[in-house]
Scaffold this active site. Sequence first.
Site, PDB file in Angstrom:
ATOM      1  CE  LYS A 122     -12.803  53.662 121.119  1.00 50.14           C
ATOM      2  NZ  LYS A 122     -11.893  52.570 121.334  1.00 50.14           N
ATOM      3  CE  LYS A 206      -9.678  59.278 115.975  1.00 54.17           C
ATOM      4  NZ  LYS A 206      -9.290  58.353 117.039  1.00 54.17           N
ATOM      5  CE  LYS A 209     -10.011  51.033 112.038  1.00 56.50           C
ATOM      6  NZ  LYS A 209      -9.476  50.325 113.182  1.00 56.50           N
TER       7      LYS A 209
HETATM    8  P1  TYM Z   1      -7.038  52.111 116.021  1.00 58.39           P
HETATM    9  O1  TYM Z   1      -7.471  50.777 115.514  1.00 58.39           O
HETATM   10  O2  TYM Z   1      -8.092  53.124 116.368  1.00 58.39           O
HETATM   11  O3  TYM Z   1      -6.082  52.802 114.987  1.00 58.39           O
HETATM   12  C1  TYM Z   1      -4.939  52.113 114.482  1.00 58.39           C
HETATM   13  C2  TYM Z   1      -3.808  53.086 114.262  1.00 58.39           C
HETATM   14  O4  TYM Z   1      -4.190  54.110 113.338  1.00 58.39           O
HETATM   15  C3  TYM Z   1      -3.949  55.392 113.907  1.00 58.39           C
HETATM   16  N1  TYM Z   1      -5.006  56.319 113.465  1.00 58.39           N
HETATM   17  C4  TYM Z   1      -4.780  57.517 112.932  1.00 58.39           C
HETATM   18  N2  TYM Z   1      -3.650  58.171 112.650  1.00 58.39           N
HETATM   19  C5  TYM Z   1      -3.766  59.383 112.073  1.00 58.39           C
HETATM   20  N3  TYM Z   1      -4.957  59.969 111.772  1.00 58.39           N
HETATM   21  C6  TYM Z   1      -6.115  59.363 112.039  1.00 58.39           C
HETATM   22  N4  TYM Z   1      -7.276  59.903 111.728  1.00 58.39           N
HETATM   23  C7  TYM Z   1      -6.066  58.057 112.645  1.00 58.39           C
HETATM   24  N5  TYM Z   1      -7.009  57.162 113.027  1.00 58.39           N
HETATM   25  C8  TYM Z   1      -6.345  56.101 113.532  1.00 58.39           C
HETATM   26  C9  TYM Z   1      -4.011  55.172 115.412  1.00 58.39           C
HETATM   27  O5  TYM Z   1      -3.316  56.170 116.113  1.00 58.39           O
HETATM   28  C10 TYM Z   1      -3.375  53.808 115.542  1.00 58.39           C
HETATM   29  O6  TYM Z   1      -1.971  53.933 115.549  1.00 58.39           O
HETATM   30  N6  TYM Z   1      -5.777  51.441 120.772  1.00 58.39           N
HETATM   31  C11 TYM Z   1      -5.323  51.239 119.418  1.00 58.39           C
HETATM   32  C12 TYM Z   1      -4.962  49.799 119.074  1.00 58.39           C
HETATM   33  C13 TYM Z   1      -3.958  49.167 119.963  1.00 58.39           C
HETATM   34  C14 TYM Z   1      -2.564  49.439 120.025  1.00 58.39           C
HETATM   35  C15 TYM Z   1      -2.032  48.541 120.968  1.00 58.39           C
HETATM   36  C16 TYM Z   1      -1.738  50.349 119.368  1.00 58.39           C
HETATM   37  C17 TYM Z   1      -4.204  48.157 120.857  1.00 58.39           C
HETATM   38  N7  TYM Z   1      -3.044  47.777 121.453  1.00 58.39           N
HETATM   39  C18 TYM Z   1      -0.650  48.538 121.300  1.00 58.39           C
HETATM   40  C19 TYM Z   1      -0.375  50.348 119.702  1.00 58.39           C
HETATM   41  C20 TYM Z   1       0.133  49.459 120.648  1.00 58.39           C
HETATM   42  C21 TYM Z   1      -6.442  51.665 118.490  1.00 58.39           C
HETATM   43  O7  TYM Z   1      -7.599  51.650 118.809  1.00 58.39           O
HETATM   44  O8  TYM Z   1      -6.051  51.940 117.256  1.00 58.39           O
END
Ligand code: TYM
Length: 343
Positions: A122, A206, A209
Amino acid sequence: MTDAANTYSGPQRILSGMQPTGQLHLGNYLGALVNWVALQERGAECFYCIVDLHAITMPHDPKALPDAVRSAAAAYMAAGVDPSRSAVFAQSAVPAHAELAWIFQCVARLGWLERMTQFKDKTGKDAERASVGIFTYPVLQAADILVYKATHVPVGEDQKQHLELARDIAARFMREFDCEGAFPLPEPVIQGPGARIMSLRDGTKKMSKSDESDASRINLVDDADTIARKIKKAKTDPEPLPETAEGLQNRPEAANLAGIYAALAGTSLETVLTEFGGKGFGVFKPALADLAVAKLAPISAEYRRLTGDPAEIDRILQRGAERARAVAAPVIAEAKKIVGFWG
Ligand code: TYM
């Protein structure tokens, strides 16, 4: 990585979250939401938050954030999260997340955070200018999970390292304060062919967003024509699909599209290749587009319906936050007592 044994004997609980930044996409759906709903359907006690505290670690528009939270809540529900069974809430509405995060910041080691690949991805060469929040981001994530003593965390593959850190923090907290069993060592639930969905423009990146090309991803709110167009334009190679999964090696785009098909159909990669092996993308892409539209159109219709009534979404978020606060309250009280805070 911790090799501590899990001595926690409390009930099974599920927690996960997503950032309210940009539109949720197919990766979020297949990597996470599908499993969130499956766990809910199995009767587990689920907490699904929208992580707005995490969202402010990067530059953001304060005026747009409340609607982004409502929009993410609507997407969760459109995908099948039922707020009468699972708590749906904004992370910032439960102050115990931030309180426990501070305690955990004093438990986690600098070296652990320096090894986090997402921080490096990032911030790149600009790490010196990054907010401190983006560095300690995974500690807050550990607090999100452990403030509910969550035992299972359904996420995509990219969250694996953060989940390992959460286990390390829990283990070190219990060792340091001699309170074995106070926290579970949370298990990641990373499963199925949807765990790692790649960009439609580059099968080695990947789906995200933050990719500047909208053609790289399918958004949950895309209409049928847009979905079909993006799949038609998706990068591929000239070979037909192979008959076995080994044949997908070194073919990242083909592997990604076959994986998306398998995840959407709720089947295995092998089954997809049995059906489409030997067929070219001229046949496979229209079939994938039809499947994607059939699966996603009801979600996007429901999303539009839900976002038409923001007051109802706010009521749901209020109720979700009340439930979450009630479960988090004794956990944060216990953690404060363990570290010796006054009162
Ligand atoms: P975030 O917002 O980037 O993504 C949310 C969820 O979507 C999954 N994901 C994907 N899975 C498969 N292929 C992809 N291309 C892909 N892009 C995103 C992510 O693995 C995630 O499950 N750090 C986390 C948010 C968070 C969180 C937590 C998650 C904050 N606290 C506690 C679990 C538990 C994040 O940025 O997700």
